[in-house]
Design an enzyme around this catalytic site. Sequence first.
Site, PDB file in Angstrom:
ATOM      1  N   HIS A  95       1.547   3.060   8.681  1.00  0.00           N
ATOM      2  CA  HIS A  95       2.913   3.546   8.847  1.00  0.00           C
ATOM      3  C   HIS A  95       3.610   2.756   9.948  1.00  0.00           C
ATOM      4  CE1 HIS A  95       1.777   6.744   6.236  1.00  0.00           C
ATOM      5  NE2 HIS A  95       1.073   7.410   7.127  1.00  0.00           N
ATOM      6  N   ARG A 189       1.333  -0.134   1.775  1.00  0.00           N
ATOM      7  CA  ARG A 189      -0.016  -0.262   1.217  1.00  0.00           C
ATOM      8  C   ARG A 189      -0.591  -1.621   1.601  1.00  0.00           C
ATOM      9  NH1 ARG A 189       0.974   0.649  -4.047  1.00  0.00           N
ATOM     10  NH2 ARG A 189       0.863   2.889  -3.764  1.00  0.00           N
TER      11      ARG A 189
END
Length: 309
Positions: A95, A189
């Site tokens: 994140h 990702r």
Amino acid sequence: MDPLFFTPIPHDTVWGGTTIKDYYGYEWPSDQVGQAWAFADQPDGSTAVSDGPYQGATLGELWKEHPEWFGDTDRPFPLIVSMLCPEQDLSIQVHPTDSVARAKGFPYGKNEAWYFLEAQPGSSIVFGHNAADERDMRHRIESGQWDELLRRLCVRKDDFVYVPAGTLHACGKNVIVYEVQQATNVTYRFYDYDRTDAQGNRRPLQLKEALESVEYGPDLNASRHTDAVEAKDGWERTCYIDCPSFKIEKLAVDEGSFTLCEDAYELVSVVRGSGQVNGRPVKVGDHFLVPKGCAATFTGQLTCMMTTA
């Protein structure tokens, strides 16, 4: 004023299944749900009140129309509280930190935390990496040295893990997790084990953005929380973390009585057992908001997770 109960929003995922329905007792038609939002206000969904005079009102609407219930509402609703039940390993993710998020137009980054309600023997998560810097990281990626690069952490039932922004991480399979995130709903990702779908296609990666977000340093796997426990006859209250992003606690009532009345709102999820709150029956899978300054009395034999920000 009594607590307001909310209806969770289920999300189908490639790593989902029936675990979440079996554990929480939901009757959703899909057998591929991997995650459900208990409390959220996002462009693609805002949880809504399930019954009573405010039935149908969304969390976002209440946040704007009743600031007295929350306090600090001069910002979007800051949290996503969800149930996470993966039946396959999740992809390796990261994140954005505050600085990366703000450069991309978001108000802040995304810290996250997991409480493991269940974990089968041998369960693990990816947490952190062994690269010294970005050059070392890129070399390991290009060489396919994933096992040497990624750090793994064994997890057991009742473990708590704080995942600060910038940490490479992935939840493993065969766990049931109470998850709290900041509401910047952005995930990059990093790696997906080269898995393919039925058509042979790999899921897209966001490696450029992920590498911009990854943090390096010797304290990547350091514990960043300290449990604080308050206990009396019939109940125990544990604070796992209290930081600028969120405060997360567990309340366990064992045939006793506990009254919650705080100078902050509380998002409450029943995760084990059953009982009553202000005389209303509650059970696993119920989620309710206790507004700021309002009293909620818990009785019975139940465990709840509680979060505020």
